[in-house]
Scaffold this motif. Structure first.
Motif, short mmCIF file in Angstrom:
data_model
loop_
_atom_site.label_atom_id
_atom_site.label_comp_id
_atom_site.label_asym_id
_atom_site.label_seq_id
_atom_site.Cartn_x
_atom_site.Cartn_y
_atom_site.Cartn_z
N ALA A 101 -0.36 30.09 19.45
CA ALA A 101 -1.48 29.81 20.37
C ALA A 101 -0.93 29.52 21.77
N PRO A 102 -1.72 29.80 22.81
CA PRO A 102 -1.30 29.43 24.17
C PRO A 102 -1.62 27.97 24.45
N GLY A 103 -0.95 27.42 25.46
CA GLY A 103 -1.29 26.09 25.92
C GLY A 103 -0.92 24.97 24.99
N VAL A 104 0.14 25.14 24.22
CA VAL A 104 0.58 24.09 23.29
C VAL A 104 1.56 23.16 24.01
N PHE A 105 1.44 21.86 23.76
CA PHE A 105 2.36 20.86 24.30
C PHE A 105 3.11 20.26 23.12
N LEU A 106 4.45 20.35 23.15
CA LEU A 106 5.29 19.88 22.05
C LEU A 106 6.34 18.93 22.63
N SER A 107 6.32 17.66 22.19
CA SER A 107 7.19 16.68 22.83
C SER A 107 7.59 15.57 21.87
N ASN A 108 8.79 15.03 22.11
CA ASN A 108 9.29 13.82 21.43
C ASN A 108 9.60 14.02 19.95
N PHE A 109 10.22 15.15 19.63
CA PHE A 109 10.63 15.41 18.25
C PHE A 109 12.13 15.69 18.18
N SER A 110 12.69 15.46 17.01
CA SER A 110 14.00 15.97 16.66
C SER A 110 13.76 17.15 15.71
N LEU A 111 14.08 18.35 16.17
CA LEU A 111 13.73 19.59 15.45
C LEU A 111 15.00 20.28 14.98
N ARG A 112 15.00 20.67 13.70
CA ARG A 112 16.20 21.25 13.10
C ARG A 112 15.84 22.47 12.29
N ALA A 113 16.77 23.43 12.26
CA ALA A 113 16.58 24.62 11.43
C ALA A 113 17.94 25.17 11.02
N LYS A 114 17.90 25.94 9.96
CA LYS A 114 19.12 26.50 9.39
C LYS A 114 19.06 28.03 9.48
N ASN A 115 20.06 28.61 10.12
CA ASN A 115 20.28 30.07 10.15
C ASN A 115 19.11 30.86 10.75
N THR A 116 18.34 30.25 11.62
CA THR A 116 17.24 30.95 12.28
C THR A 116 16.89 30.19 13.56
N ALA A 117 15.83 30.59 14.23
CA ALA A 117 15.40 29.87 15.43
C ALA A 117 14.76 28.55 15.03
N VAL A 118 15.06 27.50 15.78
CA VAL A 118 14.42 26.21 15.53
C VAL A 118 12.95 26.26 15.99
N ILE A 119 12.71 26.82 17.19
CA ILE A 119 11.35 27.01 17.71
C ILE A 119 11.19 28.48 18.09
N LYS A 120 10.11 29.09 17.61
CA LYS A 120 9.75 30.45 18.02
C LYS A 120 8.44 30.40 18.80
N ILE A 121 8.41 31.06 19.94
CA ILE A 121 7.22 31.05 20.79
C ILE A 121 6.79 32.49 21.05
N TYR A 122 5.53 32.78 20.71
CA TYR A 122 4.96 34.12 20.90
C TYR A 122 3.78 34.09 21.87
N SER A 123 3.63 33.04 22.63
CA SER A 123 2.41 32.89 23.45
C SER A 123 2.78 32.34 24.82
N ASP A 124 1.76 32.08 25.63
CA ASP A 124 1.95 31.75 27.04
C ASP A 124 1.50 30.32 27.35
N TYR A 125 1.95 29.81 28.48
CA TYR A 125 1.50 28.53 29.05
C TYR A 125 1.79 27.34 28.14
#
Length: 377
Positions: A101-125
């Motif tokens: 979705a567009p216009g998402v605000f993501l803050s104040n996390f400890s984000l972890r992933a294995k063997n891939t992207a931790v965050i994937k973004i397909y949208s704008d703003y």
């Protein structure tokens, strides 16, 4: 007369329809809670997302949330504390967060992933702010991956320990910008990326990378085309701006492959093996400008590799700690003169040195405003 009567009836019908609009029934943004002790709090972030509407805020209390978050609504996701609000599933090769979705605000996390992207973004703003992002696998990780995403802001994050899968030549980038333009990457600290702190590739144009710290990466920033034919290259990696960053103890501070019209301005390159390295093999339009930077104690302050002699990149008014006299400072590179052919179709290139100049080198280091002011360009 009949016309005026019809218009009057139409006006009454419209005003009556507004009179029946009950503004109290229009949904207003609400805050949903995940974790903690409150009554009605959700136990999983995904459960709160299913219940949420566009514009809502989801507040997540400190804890470990072993889940894969899929964001398909324009919401705010806010953790209680970035050091203790942990999201990701270390046992599966799935992103911690995928944003559609567009216009998402993501803050104040400890984000972890294995063997891939931790965050994937397909949208704008979208805004990704003040998170700790790290890889926990054996290779193939990416911190944040933007795919055909425009006008996003990535700021105030720590991105670290991003490993590359050298068997399949995947990952290892703190931030990947793929076919994505007009994004701002600022005030982040990116350390220990096995391939590059930021990789821009494909039709990724007009991005701004400013006031970041790149340290102990293989490359601080890599601009590398996705395609190798002349027509596609003309559309790739144009007019990106890299300014007010610090590059320390990387193999390459900035590595440019084919990209043109890049402005590299007011950065600090310190104790890298290469400060700025440019490699261009085709006669592309677009001049790279390297200006007002501080080059300090790099093994090779700046160099270039051309396959033709026609490329026009300019170094102007930089500070070089190995050149403290106010006359032109040489920038030494090489260009391929010809190739000695072999019977198997391959060949041995023959290179010749070539010298460019910084015509107005500074005799004192520039003041670089890295973190002096809030916000980004």
């Amino acid at each position: 007369m009949m016309v005026f009567l019809c218009m009057g009836l139409l006006y009454l019908q419209i005003t009556n329809s507004f009179a029946y609009l009950d503004e109290s029934k229009v949904p207003t943004p609400t805050t949903l809670y995940v974790g903690g002790e409150g009554p009605g709090n959700f136990s999983c972030i995904n459960d709160a997302l299913r219940y949420a509407r566009d514009g809502d805020t989801i507040f997540v209390y400190s804890g470990s949330y072993i889940e894969y978050i899929y964001v398909s609504k324009s919401v705010k996701l806010i953790g209680e504390d970035k050091n203790s609000t942990v999201v990701g599933n270390p046992w599966t090769d799935a992103p911690a967060v995928t944003i559609k979705a567009p216009g998402v605000f993501l803050s104040n996390f400890s984000l972890r992933a294995k063997n891939t992207a931790v965050i994937k973004i397909y949208s704008d703003y979208n805004i990704i702010k003040n998170n700790i992002i790290e890889g926990v696998g054996s290779g193939g990780e990416v911190g944040i991956k933007l795919i055909k995403a425009y006008k996003n802001l990535i700021t105030d994050n720590v991105i670290k320990d991003i490993d590359r899968n050298f068997e399949y030549w995947e990952g290892g980038n703190g931030i990947e910008v793929i076919d994505s333009s007009y994004n701002i990457i600022c005030n982040n600290t990116i350390i220990y990326s096995e391939w590059s702190g930021v990789l821009c590739t494909g039709k990724s144009n007009f991005n701004i990378i400013e006031r970041n710290i790149f340290k102990n990466n293989y490359r601080g920033i890599l601009l590398e085309p996705e395609y190798d034919n002349y027509q596609d290259l003309l559309m790739e990696l144009k007019s990106n701006e890299i300014k007010n960053n610090i590059f320390q103890e990387n193999t390459y501070g900035i590595h440019i492959k084919e990209a043109g019209s890049t402005r590299i301005v007011s950065n600090v390159f310190e104790r890298n093996q290469y400060g700025v390295y440019i490699k261009r093999t085709l006669r592309l339009t677009g001049i790279n400008i390297i200006a007002f930077n501080n080059f300090i104690s790099n093994d090779n302050q700046s160099t270039f590799h051309y396959n033709t002699i026609c490329h026009a990149d300019f170094w102007i008014h930089n500070y070089w700690d190995d050149w403290l006299i106010p006359i032109m400072r040489p920038v030494i590179g090489r260009w391929k003169v010809f190739t000695i052919p072999y019977p198997d179709g391959y060949g041995e290139p023959v290179y010749s040195p070539i010298i460019k100049f910084d015509p107005l080198p500074a005799i004192r280091p520039f003041y670089i405003p890295l973190l002096d002011k809030e916000g980004c360009t």
